[in-house]
Design an enzyme around this catalytic site. Structure first.
Site, PDB file in Angstrom:
ATOM      1  CD  GLU A  59      14.920  20.116  37.415  1.00  0.00           C
ATOM      2  OE1 GLU A  59      14.795  21.247  37.877  1.00  0.00           O
ATOM      3  OE2 GLU A  59      15.088  19.105  38.129  1.00  0.00           O
ATOM      4  CB  CYS A 113      12.967  31.274  37.671  1.00  0.00           C
ATOM      5  SG  CYS A 113      14.661  31.129  37.191  1.00  0.00           S
ATOM      6  CG  HIS A 115      16.676  25.064  35.412  1.00  0.00           C
ATOM      7  ND1 HIS A 115      16.182  25.657  36.554  1.00  0.00           N
ATOM      8  CD2 HIS A 115      16.447  23.741  35.552  1.00  0.00           C
ATOM      9  CE1 HIS A 115      15.673  24.738  37.347  1.00  0.00           C
ATOM     10  NE2 HIS A 115      15.823  23.558  36.769  1.00  0.00           N
TER      11      HIS A 115
HETATM   12  N1  LIG Z   1      15.880  28.575  36.417  1.00  0.00           N
HETATM   13  C1  LIG Z   1      14.643  28.344  36.778  1.00  0.00           C
HETATM   14  N2  LIG Z   1      13.724  28.183  35.919  1.00  0.00           N
HETATM   15  N3  LIG Z   1      14.312  28.172  38.088  1.00  0.00           N
HETATM   16  C2  LIG Z   1      15.102  28.519  39.210  1.00  0.00           C
HETATM   17  C3  LIG Z   1      14.889  27.551  40.301  1.00  0.00           C
HETATM   18  C4  LIG Z   1      15.682  27.872  41.527  1.00  0.00           C
HETATM   19  C5  LIG Z   1      15.616  26.772  42.552  1.00  0.00           C
HETATM   20  N4  LIG Z   1      16.248  27.195  43.802  1.00  0.00           N
HETATM   21  C6  LIG Z   1      16.075  26.499  44.922  1.00  0.00           C
HETATM   22  O1  LIG Z   1      15.371  25.525  44.986  1.00  0.00           O
HETATM   23  C7  LIG Z   1      16.829  26.986  46.149  1.00  0.00           C
HETATM   24  C8  LIG Z   1      16.145  26.629  47.451  1.00  0.00           C
HETATM   25  C9  LIG Z   1      17.026  26.814  48.644  1.00  0.00           C
HETATM   26  O2  LIG Z   1      18.230  26.588  48.552  1.00  0.00           O
HETATM   27  O3  LIG Z   1      16.483  27.176  49.728  1.00  0.00           O
HETATM   28  C10 LIG Z   1      16.280  25.505  42.029  1.00  0.00           C
HETATM   29  O4  LIG Z   1      17.504  25.382  42.139  1.00  0.00           O
HETATM   30  O5  LIG Z   1      15.588  24.649  41.454  1.00  0.00           O
END
Ligand SMILES: N=C(N)NCCC[C@H](NC(=O)CCC(=O)O)C(=O)O
Length: 448
Positions: free
Chosen positions: A178, A370, A253
């Site tokens: 990731e 993020c 994460h």
């Molecule tokens: N922590 C870090 N670096 N990134 C956050 C990523 C958020 C992302 N949310 C989403 O993909 C939600 C999309 C939706 O439900 O429509 C994920 O879970 O991968």
């Protein structure tokens, strides 16, 4: 290339794409589940992100922009068996499997902390900046980012004498990767290699030891492969397991429970398995190591997940003090805000807080950290980055006008098959490649 020339931590933020919506696609990410099917506001989302970029660029921080990927991802829908012309494909997906249409339309590439893992040239044997594109194979909507992200990063960091963008790792759970969200780099005053700390959720060689409720997205095997690709020195590379109990509480994460900058690691007391032993190992390699550990009695894991206290950015000011960039949710939470006042008063380098409203992204579980990919660059490397993506007044003005022209202020999953949305997106992105001087980086431009 000069190993000792002064380097800068540049931040490249993901520009929110026009199809930003709430689909509940990320099991284990509680904000994503909670906001499923709520209407989104893509225009507000992109402006919130641009506001953060502009404010930090105005303060003299090096700030770039990473363009969104082209969505809907028709290639993915075709691969899943939907046939016909573009409009027919979208309509069939909407009728037969709306969750697949959402996945193909997700604007998730905005969270560029998951675009790639980055090692600065001071750490790598060939003295180039290495990027490994994250395969994101835990979620369909994110897995399909890897191909487009590779093309985008190669367009931004094109100079092969200074940069190398590796393809994503094999798309299989044992190599779940990731990106930078599970990677920290600590370093002291002297130039030279930093200490690269890779954080994984489970070790695929061991049958147990991972979380039980929610998935661990990053494996130790993936982290090890990235370290090999980046030609890191094993002496300055560490692997740590994120505490599986916090993954089960929604810490999907590591950047939801820890953030590092220079010699500082700001984290919750429950962030890592064997946290004390890990800190000893870090201190052995980096005597200046300065952990700032938040006790559970001040801020619970649940408070951290709800406010994204640790999904903050730590930035060095000219005088060496640090500023903490936080989401609005941290200010609105009494216990977290009280803790932050204590932090400011305490004996540590953090002397300022900056709060941004990033609520559109936060509702999908994406905070300030993020939205950025950190790339440490020497002056020569900085000169070699595509200059059209660097934030300044002119670019900010152009991008806000561009967004105002193309982005909607309301989007639900029902709108995703609208042929007009597809046409508008392609037109918007075509224009964006001109603004950012990217060439024909999108598939739809190549088939035109
Ligand atoms: N922590 C870090 N670096 N990134 C956050 C990523 C958020 C992302 N949310 C989403 O993909 C939600 C999309 C939706 O439900 O429509 C994920 O879970 O991968």
């Amino acid at each position: 290339m000069n190993r000792n020339s002064q380097s800068t931590e540049a931040n490249f933020d993901g520009l929110v794409g026009p199809t930003h919506h709430y689909a509940g696609l990320s099991f284990g990410n509680e904000a994503s589940a909670r906001h499923q099917y709520q209407p989104s506001n893509p225009l507000k989302a992109v402006l919130q992100g641009l506001g953060k970029m502009k404010a930090l660029a105005d303060q003299g921080f090096v700030q770039g922009v990473i363009p969104p990927l082209a969505r809907p991802d028709l290639r993915l829908l075709r691969q899943l068996g939907f046939t016909g012309n573009d409009v027919q494909i979208l309509q069939k997906a909407r009728q037969q499997a709306p969750e697949l249409l959402s996945a193909a339309c997700s604007a998730s590439s905005m969270w560029v902390a998951n675009a790639a893992t980055v090692s600065p040239s001071a750490d790598t044997a060939d003295n180039r900046v290495h990027f490994t594109v994250a395969n994101l194979n835990n979620k369909l909507h994110r897995m399909s980012e890897a191909r487009g992200t590779t093309a985008v990063l190669r367009a931004l960091f094109a100079d092969e004498r200074r940069f190398i963008v590796h393809d994503a790792l094999p798309q299989t759970p044992a190599f779940g990767d990731e990106g930078a969200a599970n990677h920290n780099r600590l370093y002291g005053g002297a130039e030279g290699p930093g200490l690269e700390l890779f954080v994984y959720g489970y070790d695929a060689r061991l049958p147990s030891g991972g979380p039980v409720r929610y998935p661990a997205r990053q494996t130790r095997q993936a982290s090890e492969a990235v370290a090999r690709l980046h030609q890191l020195d094993p002496q300055t590379t560490l692997y740590a397991q994120q505490n599986p109990a916090v993954i089960d509480q929604g810490v999907f994460h590591n950047d939801v429970i820890a953030v590092s900058h220079r010699e500082v690691l700001f984290c919750h007391e429950q962030a890592f398995s064997g946290q004390q032993a890990l800190f000893d190992a870090i201190r052995q390699r980096l005597p200046e190591f300065h952990p700032l550990v938040v006790p559970d009695e001040a801020v619970t894991v649940s408070d951290a997940v709800n406010t994204y206290l640790f999904n903050s950015q730590l930035l060095s000011r000219q005088d060496g003090s640090m500023s903490l960039v936080l989401p609005q949710e941290a200010r609105e939470h009494p216990a977290v805000w009280q803790y932050l006042q204590q932090l400011l008063a305490g004996d540590n380098p953090i002397t300022g807080l900056q709060v941004f409203d990033l609520r559109e992204s936060m509702r999908n579980g994406g905070g300030p950290a993020c939205l950025r990919l950190r790339v440490t660059l020497t002056e020569e490397e900085r000169q070699a980055v595509n200059p059209a993506v660097m934030m300044n007044d002119a670019l900010y003005t152009r991008l806000t006008a561009w967004a105002g022209k193309f982005y909607r202020d309301r989007l639900t999953t029902d709108d995703l098959a609208d042929p007009q949305l597809l046409t508008d997106n392609y037109q918007a992105l075509d224009e964006l490649t001109g603004i950012l001087n990217l060439g024909t980086v999108y598939d739809f431009q190549q088939s035109q």
